[in-house]
Design an enzyme around this catalytic site. Structure first.
Site, short mmCIF file in Angstrom:
data_model
loop_
_atom_site.label_atom_id
_atom_site.label_comp_id
_atom_site.label_asym_id
_atom_site.label_seq_id
_atom_site.Cartn_x
_atom_site.Cartn_y
_atom_site.Cartn_z
N HIS A 1 0.83 -1.19 0.00
CA HIS A 1 0.00 0.00 0.00
C HIS A 1 0.87 1.25 0.00
CE1 HIS A 1 -2.88 2.78 2.32
NE2 HIS A 1 -3.49 2.53 1.17
N HIS B 1 -0.57 10.38 -2.52
CA HIS B 1 -1.87 9.88 -2.09
C HIS B 1 -2.95 10.92 -2.33
CE1 HIS B 1 -5.01 7.90 0.04
NE2 HIS B 1 -5.04 8.76 1.03
#
Length: 386
Positions: free
Chosen positions: A60, A102
């Site tokens: 991730h 992100h």
């Protein structure tokens, strides 16, 4: 990636050379030649994701439990640990380059707030209905953004990661593709990527559509085919429908809480919620343009009012019945992120019984899992497959 025929834990180097060799990763390398370097097989071939280990371990934002997220250092560390797939989130610069962050708000993931030459760029934006004040990638050219350095996003939780603040720049997605190409040649197998379009409706509204430049890069580096070693993903289903018209790469629809509505649905007036999308009818609709779903873990196994796991839902079974992979997100080692029944002690930043949590989620039959800690995920996955 590691093919299913060679995915055993003995073939992985969990830590190995992970702390070595990262200094050279900032160079972008030569022109793209990924079609000859693990970019995929013949057009229209069998989906290569069917050969991934089950459950696959998806890093991730890279190995973000150990390095600042979305840096070449985090990606390299995850790959050296043996992660099966490595995730990137994409946002654009003012001049249309795709970079890995992100969020477009880079206040907390770069040193921009300490750069006086950019003080006047601080502004307030409404992104998907949320008012944010800070610095945003769409206000910087790529050349300007490249002068910034990446920092740890949650230093209070991961103080050790602050050791690497300033070590890496913000990578472009093309740099990541070149890195994956080099590493694929060196390892003799393709490096799998999981690539998210962030806030695509918002960016299209300001003239910075994500899908077309992403498709162009995927074609350039040979990752535009059905059997290419890449997943495309988005919380906005229409982004994946748009990508389906541009490339044949496998696509995943991300799903948040059941009461939430994707932002593209809100903008278009579509009344459906995530709860509607996880019904058999909703999953059949997703399967008409995608090959998988990426639900929050709570959609797979809900938590009760005390934060403890309850009984699994029918989501995995129903998704598999429609031919969809299930890649839920995100399992982390720290107590603060774990279900209450797997926390240990009172320190929210201490590690809990993450292996117990993995066992609970793997028992549902998921095809993979996003994790900030690929090393523990790989050990848990090996235990499950044994």
């Amino acid at each position: 990636m590691t093919q299913g025929t060679s995915s055993g834990p003995a073939r992985r180097s969990l830590l190995g050379a992970a702390v070595l060799g990262t200094a050279a990763m900032g160079a972008a390398g030569g022109a793209g030649t990924a079609r000859a370097a693990g970019g995929g097989g013949a057009r229209g071939g069998r989906p290569a994701f069917r050969d991934l280990p089950v459950p696959a371990v998806i890093a991730h934002r890279g190995a973000s439990g150990y390095r600042p997220e979305h840096t070449l250092g985090a990606y390299q560390f995850a790959l050296d640990m043996g992660a099966d797939v490595i995730e990137q989130d994409l946002v654009p610069t003012r001049d249309g380059h795709l970079v890995c962050r992100h969020e477009n708000d880079i206040t907390g993931t770069t040193d921009v707030s300490r750069r006086p030459e950019f003080a006047a760029r601080r502004t307030t934006r409404s992104v998907d209905g949320v008012s944010l004040t800070g610095w945003f990638t769409e206000d910087f050219t790529l050349a300007e953004l490249k002068t910034l350095r990446a920092t740890e996003r949650i230093p209070g939780t991961r103080q050790e990661n602050t050791l690497y603040d300033g070590r890496w720049a913000v990578p472009t997605f093309e740099e990541v593709l070149r890195w994956a190409e080099r590493e694929g040649r060196r390892r003799g197998r393709p490096v799998w990527l999981h690539v998210e379009t962030k806030h695509p409706t918002y960016f299209r509204g300001i003239g910075l559509g994500l899908e077309e430049p992403l498709a162009k890069l995927l074609r350039r580096y040979g990752r535009d085919r059905r059997d290419s070693p890449v997943f495309l993903q988005s919380f906005e289903p229409t982004s994946m429908r748009r990508m389906a018209g541009l490339v044949s790469s496998p696509r995943v629809v991300l799903l948040s809480g059941p009461a939430s509505r994707p932002w593209d649905f809100i903008q278009s007036g579509d009344p459906r919620t995530v709860a509607d999308l996880v019904t058999p009818e909703g999953l059949a609709w997703i399967a008409s343009f995608a090959q998988g779903i990426g639900p929050t873990l709570d959609l797979v196994v809900p938590r009760d009012a005390a934060g403890r796991l309850t009984e699994p839902t029918a989501l995995v079974r129903d998704a598999h019945a429609k031919g969809l992979l299930v890649h839920p997100y995100t399992l982390r080692n720290e107590n603060s992120f774990l279900p209450a029944d797997f926390r240990r002690g009172t320190d929210p930043n201490a590690y809990g019984d993450v292996f117990g949590a993995y066992r609970a989620y793997f028992a549902t039959g998921i095809d993979g899992i996003f994790t900030d800690n690929p090393d523990t995920g790989l050990l848990a996955a090996a235990d499950h497959r044994a």
